[in-house]
Each structure stands twice: as C-alpha cells, then as structure tokens.
Design a protein around this motif. Sequence first.
Motif, PDB file in Angstrom:
ATOM      1  N   ALA A 179       0.826  -1.208   0.000  1.00 41.26           N
ATOM      2  CA  ALA A 179       0.000   0.000   0.000  1.00 41.26           C
ATOM      3  C   ALA A 179       0.861   1.259   0.000  1.00 41.26           C
ATOM      4  CB  ALA A 179      -0.935  -0.014   1.207  1.00 41.26           C
ATOM      5  N   VAL A 184      -0.772   5.018  -1.579  1.00 38.37           N
ATOM      6  CA  VAL A 184      -2.135   5.193  -1.065  1.00 38.37           C
ATOM      7  C   VAL A 184      -2.165   6.322  -0.044  1.00 38.37           C
ATOM      8  CG1 VAL A 184      -4.021   4.106   0.214  1.00 38.37           C
ATOM      9  CG2 VAL A 184      -2.742   2.783  -1.487  1.00 38.37           C
ATOM     10  N   GLU A 185      -3.117   7.211  -0.180  1.00 39.58           N
ATOM     11  CA  GLU A 185      -3.329   8.324   0.723  1.00 39.58           C
ATOM     12  C   GLU A 185      -4.826   8.616   0.785  1.00 39.58           C
ATOM     13  OE1 GLU A 185      -1.010  11.410  -1.014  1.00 39.58           O
ATOM     14  OE2 GLU A 185      -2.396  11.750  -2.677  1.00 39.58           O
ATOM     15  N   SER A 188      -7.524   8.110  -2.245  1.00 36.78           N
ATOM     16  CA  SER A 188      -6.988   7.317  -3.356  1.00 36.78           C
ATOM     17  C   SER A 188      -7.998   6.295  -3.864  1.00 36.78           C
ATOM     18  CB  SER A 188      -5.733   6.563  -2.921  1.00 36.78           C
ATOM     19  OG  SER A 188      -4.655   7.425  -2.686  1.00 36.78           O
ATOM     20  N   SER A 189      -7.877   5.988  -5.171  1.00 41.85           N
ATOM     21  CA  SER A 189      -8.583   4.846  -5.749  1.00 41.85           C
ATOM     22  C   SER A 189      -7.563   3.754  -6.022  1.00 41.85           C
ATOM     23  CB  SER A 189      -9.317   5.233  -7.039  1.00 41.85           C
ATOM     24  OG  SER A 189      -8.407   5.723  -8.014  1.00 41.85           O
ATOM     25  N   LEU A 190      -7.970   2.511  -5.813  1.00 37.51           N
ATOM     26  CA  LEU A 190      -7.023   1.393  -5.826  1.00 37.51           C
ATOM     27  C   LEU A 190      -7.712   0.144  -6.350  1.00 37.51           C
ATOM     28  CD1 LEU A 190      -4.200   0.323  -4.713  1.00 37.51           C
ATOM     29  CD2 LEU A 190      -5.415  -0.183  -2.592  1.00 37.51           C
ATOM     30  N   ALA A 206      -4.711  -0.261   3.234  1.00 40.39           N
ATOM     31  CA  ALA A 206      -5.163   0.829   2.372  1.00 40.39           C
ATOM     32  C   ALA A 206      -6.307   1.594   3.019  1.00 40.39           C
ATOM     33  CB  ALA A 206      -5.585   0.281   1.007  1.00 40.39           C
ATOM     34  N   ALA A 211      -7.699   5.168   1.760  1.00 40.59           N
ATOM     35  CA  ALA A 211      -8.207   4.903   0.410  1.00 40.59           C
ATOM     36  C   ALA A 211      -9.726   5.070   0.368  1.00 40.59           C
ATOM     37  CB  ALA A 211      -7.818   3.506  -0.041  1.00 40.59           C
ATOM     38  N   ILE A 214     -11.775   0.903  -3.356  1.00 41.67           N
ATOM     39  CA  ILE A 214     -10.908  -0.260  -3.561  1.00 41.67           C
ATOM     40  C   ILE A 214     -11.674  -1.314  -4.356  1.00 41.67           C
ATOM     41  CG2 ILE A 214      -9.532  -2.079  -2.501  1.00 41.67           C
ATOM     42  CD1 ILE A 214      -9.317  -0.386   0.010  1.00 41.67           C
ATOM     43  N   ASP A 258      -5.872   5.132  -9.363  1.00 41.43           N
ATOM     44  CA  ASP A 258      -4.597   5.779  -9.070  1.00 41.43           C
ATOM     45  C   ASP A 258      -3.460   4.765  -8.991  1.00 41.43           C
ATOM     46  OD1 ASP A 258      -5.772   8.343  -8.823  1.00 41.43           O
ATOM     47  OD2 ASP A 258      -6.333   7.927  -6.749  1.00 41.43           O
TER      48      ASP A 258
END
Length: 387
Positions: A179, A184-185, A188-190, A206, A211, A214, A258
């Motif tokens: 992560a 990741v902050e 964020s998209s993950l 995350a 995040a 996700i 992201d």
Amino acid sequence: MRALTWQGKHDVRVETMPDPSLVAADDIILRVTATAICGSDLHIYRGKIPAMEDGDILGHEFMGIVEDAGPAVTRVKRGDRVVIPFVIACGQCFHCLLSEYACCETTNTGRGAILNAKQIKPPAALFGYSRLYGGVPGGQAELVRVPQANVGPLVVPDVLSDEQVLFLSDILPTGYQAAINAGVEPGSSLAIFGAGPVGLMAAACARMLGAATIFMIDDNAHRLAFARATYDIIPINFDEVDDPAGAIVEATAGRGVDATIEAVGFEAKGSVTETVMTNLKLEGSSGKAIRQAIAATRRGGTVSVPGVYAGFIHGFLFGDAFDKGLTFKMGQTHVQRFMPELLEAIGEGRLKPEVIISHRMKLEDAAKGYEMFNAQDDECRKVVLTP
C-alpha cells in the motif's frame, strides 16, 4: 522436536527432527507458540520453487517464547514473547543501513532467484524457503533457531494475543509495504488483484491509510464476499467478468485507478499458451495479472507488486506502461522497518489482522491444513497452527 517437512510436490509431513541448537553468538532458540501457512508456502507445496531438498522444514510466519540466547544477544532475553520477521538481516550492511532489509548482503548462502545476476550479491536469507534463500529451517516446528537475533525479533506485549500479532511476521508488513509503494493516501482509488491473505492485508492497510475506493479482483467468491463485508471493497470475479481491467476503467470515467496492487504473482491463471510455455520452462511466470494491473492503472499511476515473480514473462506490454507513464514498485518486504509501527496500529485497534483467520489446527494436522488451503476448501482463507 516435531516439524513439518517437505518431501516433494504435494507431499508435506510432520516428522520428528533434531532439536536446533545455538550456532552463532547472536542466535536464539525459539519455542514456537503459533505459526501460519502462507500463500508463498503453496508455491513450494505445488513444486514450483527449486532447490528444495527432502526433509527441509517449512514455514516463515511464526512467533513464540525465547528459550535460549547466545552471549551476544542484547535485543531479547529468555522468556520474552516475540514475533520473528521472515527476512533474516544483519542490520549492518549497505542495504540494512538504508532499512532495505530484504536486500541484506550477508545472510544468504544461496543465489536467490535472479537469472541475469552478473556479480550482484544475493538477497537476504528467508526462513523455510529453499536453498535459493539460504536453506534456513523454517518455523512450522516446535523449536526454531533464529539467527541475527539483535535485528529481527520484536517483543510483543502480553495484552495482545498471538493471533493479533502473528501476521507481523510477513503478510501484514507485506500488505502495508504494498500500500505504501502504491502511494495510497486519503481519497486514493485502488485495485487489488488477488483476495488471498496478502491482498486482504493490503486492503486493510489501504483503508487505514485513507483509500476511498478499492476494487478487488479474484475468482474466489467467498473470499471476495469476506473482503466486501470486512473492507468495503468492490468485488470483481474474473470468472464472471472477462476483462476486469476494462470494468475498472469503465467504472472510473475512462481513467483507471490511481494505483494497482498485484498480490497474485507468478502462478496467476493465464492463457492456455502461457500455461504451456510455463510447463515447458519457456517462461518463468504468467503475465495475466500484471497485464491486467497495467491496463487498470490511470496514466501517471503506480503498479505495486508484492506477488512473487521469477524469471521472464511473455507479453509484459512494456510499451503500454511507458505510454501511460507508470511507476512500478516491487520486491520482498523490508519487514523489520514496518513491524514497530504496525504493532502500534494493532494495539490502538486501527488494524485487526486476526479477522482473516478461518482455520485453527494443531501442528500435527499441518499436512491437512496445506491441502485445504491449496484447494481453498471449506472457505479457507488463512490457517494458523499451534504446536
């Protein structure tokens, strides 16, 4: 002592083995109180890791009580309850001084898995993971010799149970490093490829890092359902969705996420061609998951790879990665760097890694645990063994 030994593909057995003894002045002997079966152990179980020998003791996720200590050990003492990182590092070499413990230059008598090595030194030794990584006996045993005891073991408080802290040995720091590498902050998209233990720990970390969205991709419906209920992920079952990356791009206004975390590795389910090439030793790994990760990541984004890879990959699509300006971060986990802060997060209740445990067994039943985890029977997510 009793220990789980490798005897060949799909053949592991609990046998009586000689008790370990102190060898170096900074060794300890650990009496194991809890150990776990890792997804990486399944690579060995399936016969995919070379340089294994009959009778090798497996396991790299373990903790216990210090039974004996060499005269140079100052970090821990007899009676301390400690978690052991799976990476064995000296703490003094070029890489260790940079907190790059998985790159330690001094502990591994093997060669590592690199093909085009030149004169590069091997990476750090690992517990229970073949002669490539030092042939060090692992922790699925009653007793373990732990070298470099002034660098690795982390003392844990009595108020936390074994199950709460056991995964500090590997999968929790691995998910956290993944992560962090993904950048990741908050907001964020993950997308996380793989809903196994590392993927689940990556999702937990995350969420802790903030995040907002996700996606998680796997073909195991019950693991996806668990992840959705526990970490509020958006599940994508690739048995039902032919092109997960396409679905992710569509769901993100044609942009992509992201960052992606590829937590599957070299045994990803690939095409028929890739399967044949791998079986013929014409390629080292399936590139299916990494290609999907590249495709799902937005321009200027990051691909983080905690999944284990070896050798070369067919169809890596390097040109796509260049065109999109992607950053890649990957490698074994620098466990020692992250253990203290993750222990603090567990103590404060910000992380609850133990929730992924689905099965608890005695060490004597370890072979059954491997079989179940490999087949994903009985909704198996994570097996913890106690001697």
